[in-house]
Design a protein around this motif. Sequence first.
Motif, mmCIF file in Angstrom:
data_model
loop_
_atom_site.group_PDB
_atom_site.id
_atom_site.type_symbol
_atom_site.label_atom_id
_atom_site.label_comp_id
_atom_site.label_asym_id
_atom_site.label_seq_id
_atom_site.Cartn_x
_atom_site.Cartn_y
_atom_site.Cartn_z
ATOM 1 N N ASP A 55 -34.719 -72.725 -26.634
ATOM 2 C CA ASP A 55 -34.194 -73.981 -27.089
ATOM 3 C C ASP A 55 -35.103 -75.310 -26.772
ATOM 4 O OD1 ASP A 55 -32.915 -75.312 -29.273
ATOM 5 O OD2 ASP A 55 -31.102 -75.679 -28.186
ATOM 6 N N SER A 151 -29.421 -79.723 -28.870
ATOM 7 C CA SER A 151 -30.071 -78.716 -29.333
ATOM 8 C C SER A 151 -30.986 -79.091 -30.461
ATOM 9 C CB SER A 151 -28.972 -77.409 -29.295
ATOM 10 O OG SER A 151 -29.798 -76.504 -30.162
ATOM 11 N N LYS A 153 -32.366 -76.584 -32.306
ATOM 12 C CA LYS A 153 -31.941 -75.600 -33.088
ATOM 13 C C LYS A 153 -30.411 -75.949 -33.908
ATOM 14 C CE LYS A 153 -29.739 -71.667 -31.395
ATOM 15 N NZ LYS A 153 -29.769 -70.683 -30.934
#
Length: 170
Positions: A55, A151, A153
């Motif tokens: 990440d 993050s 993601k």
Amino acid sequence: MAIGEEIGNARKRQGLTQEELSMKLPISRESISKYEKGGRSVPKDMRKHIAEGIDDTELYFATWNEAAGVVSIPFFNGEHIDQHPASMKHLVQFETNEALEQLERLSWVKPIHTRTDREKEEVKQAIVEVLDAAASMINLVAVLCREHKFSMKQIFKAWRSSLKVRRYSK
């Protein structure tokens, strides 16, 4: 830079040991070591898992580039780039304004088949300006995620969900 080296750099930026990364993935520490040193190529089906396990914003750009080649947005880390969020915001404003100005110069009603070569070149230039604006925006997202320890993601997952809710994508 080879993908294995990119993985090693990203892992280190995130403060992960090879052992810690291997515990997040179905990969041994020994395999990770071989990938990073270039002794073994990273299987294509594992690249997504590795990128998500680490990440790291820069690794997302590197794996995107490897997967899509020239049809990807590069990470802005050149000598003329200041990655401070305020500097990146100004870059976004500058590139977006340039793109909008270029788009304003185009004829949006003239049929495509009647455009001159000069007009087609103007369309190409507008495309480049739009890509500059898009790239600066995605790089700002990366810098903000890194700065705030978000993050990337998770941010993208939430964003993709919002696109579906707004019916921008299926």
